[in-house]
Scaffold this motif. Sequence first.
Motif, mmCIF file in Angstrom:
data_model
loop_
_atom_site.group_PDB
_atom_site.id
_atom_site.type_symbol
_atom_site.label_atom_id
_atom_site.label_comp_id
_atom_site.label_asym_id
_atom_site.label_seq_id
_atom_site.Cartn_x
_atom_site.Cartn_y
_atom_site.Cartn_z
ATOM 1 N N LEU A 62 0.825 -1.210 0.000
ATOM 2 C CA LEU A 62 0.000 0.000 0.000
ATOM 3 C C LEU A 62 0.863 1.266 0.000
ATOM 4 C CD1 LEU A 62 -2.820 -1.056 2.499
ATOM 5 C CD2 LEU A 62 -2.966 -0.873 0.014
ATOM 6 N N VAL A 63 1.971 1.217 0.774
ATOM 7 C CA VAL A 63 2.869 2.378 0.811
ATOM 8 C C VAL A 63 3.508 2.615 -0.555
ATOM 9 C CG1 VAL A 63 5.013 3.265 1.789
ATOM 10 C CG2 VAL A 63 3.320 2.211 3.271
ATOM 11 N N ILE A 64 3.962 1.518 -1.165
ATOM 12 C CA ILE A 64 4.590 1.650 -2.485
ATOM 13 C C ILE A 64 3.579 2.166 -3.515
ATOM 14 C CG2 ILE A 64 5.639 0.356 -4.373
ATOM 15 C CD1 ILE A 64 6.940 -1.428 -2.264
ATOM 16 N N ILE A 65 2.347 1.611 -3.450
ATOM 17 C CA ILE A 65 1.315 2.074 -4.385
ATOM 18 C C ILE A 65 1.048 3.561 -4.182
ATOM 19 C CG2 ILE A 65 -1.131 1.890 -4.947
ATOM 20 C CD1 ILE A 65 -0.901 -1.110 -4.402
ATOM 21 N N ALA A 66 0.991 3.973 -2.900
ATOM 22 C CA ALA A 66 0.757 5.396 -2.620
ATOM 23 C C ALA A 66 1.910 6.254 -3.144
ATOM 24 C CB ALA A 66 0.579 5.601 -1.121
ATOM 25 N N HIS A 73 1.375 11.420 -10.044
ATOM 26 C CA HIS A 73 0.598 12.662 -9.994
ATOM 27 C C HIS A 73 1.505 13.876 -10.155
ATOM 28 C CE1 HIS A 73 -2.593 15.408 -8.914
ATOM 29 N NE2 HIS A 73 -1.846 15.896 -7.930
ATOM 30 N N ARG A 74 2.681 13.841 -9.500
ATOM 31 C CA ARG A 74 3.630 14.948 -9.646
ATOM 32 C C ARG A 74 4.102 15.090 -11.091
ATOM 33 N NH1 ARG A 74 8.584 15.237 -5.755
ATOM 34 N NH2 ARG A 74 8.895 17.000 -7.147
ATOM 35 N N ASN A 75 4.402 13.954 -11.709
ATOM 36 C CA ASN A 75 4.847 14.013 -13.106
ATOM 37 C C ASN A 75 3.768 14.578 -14.013
ATOM 38 O OD1 ASN A 75 7.352 12.938 -12.495
ATOM 39 N ND2 ASN A 75 6.680 10.811 -12.813
ATOM 40 N N ARG A 77 1.357 16.644 -13.101
ATOM 41 C CA ARG A 77 1.250 18.083 -12.845
ATOM 42 C C ARG A 77 2.403 18.845 -13.496
ATOM 43 N NH1 ARG A 77 0.260 19.853 -6.839
ATOM 44 N NH2 ARG A 77 0.227 21.820 -7.986
ATOM 45 N N LYS A 78 3.610 18.230 -13.432
ATOM 46 C CA LYS A 78 4.760 18.880 -14.045
ATOM 47 C C LYS A 78 4.580 19.003 -15.564
ATOM 48 C CE LYS A 78 9.796 18.501 -14.478
ATOM 49 N NZ LYS A 78 10.991 17.667 -14.142
ATOM 50 N N CYS A 79 4.104 17.921 -16.186
ATOM 51 C CA CYS A 79 3.860 17.957 -17.639
ATOM 52 C C CYS A 79 2.801 18.988 -17.994
ATOM 53 C CB CYS A 79 3.458 16.577 -18.129
ATOM 54 S SG CYS A 79 4.790 15.347 -18.036
ATOM 55 N N ASN A 80 1.742 19.035 -17.176
ATOM 56 C CA ASN A 80 0.679 20.020 -17.430
ATOM 57 C C ASN A 80 1.211 21.443 -17.298
ATOM 58 O OD1 ASN A 80 -1.211 18.027 -17.900
ATOM 59 N ND2 ASN A 80 -1.920 17.976 -15.779
#
Length: 313
Positions: A62-66, A73-75, A77-80
Motif C-alpha cells: 500500500l505504501v509503495i502504491i501510494a 501525480h507529480r509528473n 502536474r509537471k507535464c501540465n
Amino acid sequence: MFKILICLCFVVTMNFDALCQVANHTVHLNEGSRGNVENQEKSVKEFTICQRKVTIMVLATLVIIAGVSYNSHRNIRKCNFEAQFQKIEIDEQEARLQRLTEERNKILRERNWLLKEVRHRVKNNLQVVTSLLNTQSAYLKDHVAIEAMSDSRNRVHAISLIHQKLYASCASDVDMNTYIKDLVTYLSDSFCTTQKGIHIKQVMDPFVMELEQAIPIGLILNEGITNAIKHAFDNGTGQITIRLILYENNQVLLTLSDNGKGMSPNFSLDQTNTFGMEMMKALCRQLNGSFQIENRNGVTMSVSFRLQKTKLM
C-alpha cells in the motif's frame, strides 16, 4: 509502475497462500493430536508469524502504491505545467507575429498609397506638359517647328502612358504587351495610319518590365514607329512589325522593321547625328544593351538587352 504493482501483488499472494497452508496444517495437527499442547503452541506461533509477514507485505504494498501514485501525480502536474508554459509562450509569439504582420501590412499600404499618389501626380504633370505643347503648336506657323512640337508631345505621351498604366493597376511593373498595344493605338490615331494604308503588326511575349527599363523601351518604340510612318513609305502604304521576345536567359530582343524603301546605301549609324537617332542610342546605353539598324527589305532596328528580373504574365 504497473510491473512493480504486479510483482507486489504476486508476493502478497504467495505469502497469503503460505498463511493458508500453515492454517490448514494447524487444523490437521489439531485434529490428529488434540492433546499435544506443544504442537498446538508451535502451530499458533507459525501462524502468527506468517500472518504478520502478510500484514507487513500488504502495508508495504500500500505504501509503495501510494508513493508511485504520488510520483505519477507529480509528473502529470509537471507535464501540465510545462504544457501550459509552452502554450503561453506560443500565444505570445503568435501575438508578436500578428503585430509585426499588421505593422508590415500597414507600411506596405502606406508605401503603395504613396507610390500611387506619386504616379498620379507625375501622370497629371505630363498631361499638363502635353497640353502646353499642344497649345504652343497652335500658335506656330513654321512646319518644322510644328512637327518638332508634335514629336515632343508623342514622347511625353509615351512616358505618361506608362505612369497611367501603373496608376490604374497599382502595380510596380509594366505589362509590356498592354502598354505597347496602347502606344501603337495612340500613334496610329495621331498619324492616321489606317487612312494611309499602313498596318502595324505586333508579335510579343507576355511579360512585365520594371519602370526603369519600360520608359526607355517606350521612347525607343515611339521614335522608331514615328520615323517609319513618316519616312519609310513613299506611296503611304506598307507594314511595320514590332517584335518583343524574351529568351530563357532573361535576354530581351526588340525589333522594329518595315517593308518600306529602306535607308540610303551610304547610311552609317556612327556618323548619323540626328536628334532621334542620338536619343535612341543613348536610351539603349541606359539599358546596357546593343543597338543596330540595317537595311533588310526595308529598315530593321534591333535592341538587345538583359531583363532586370523575369516576371511572366
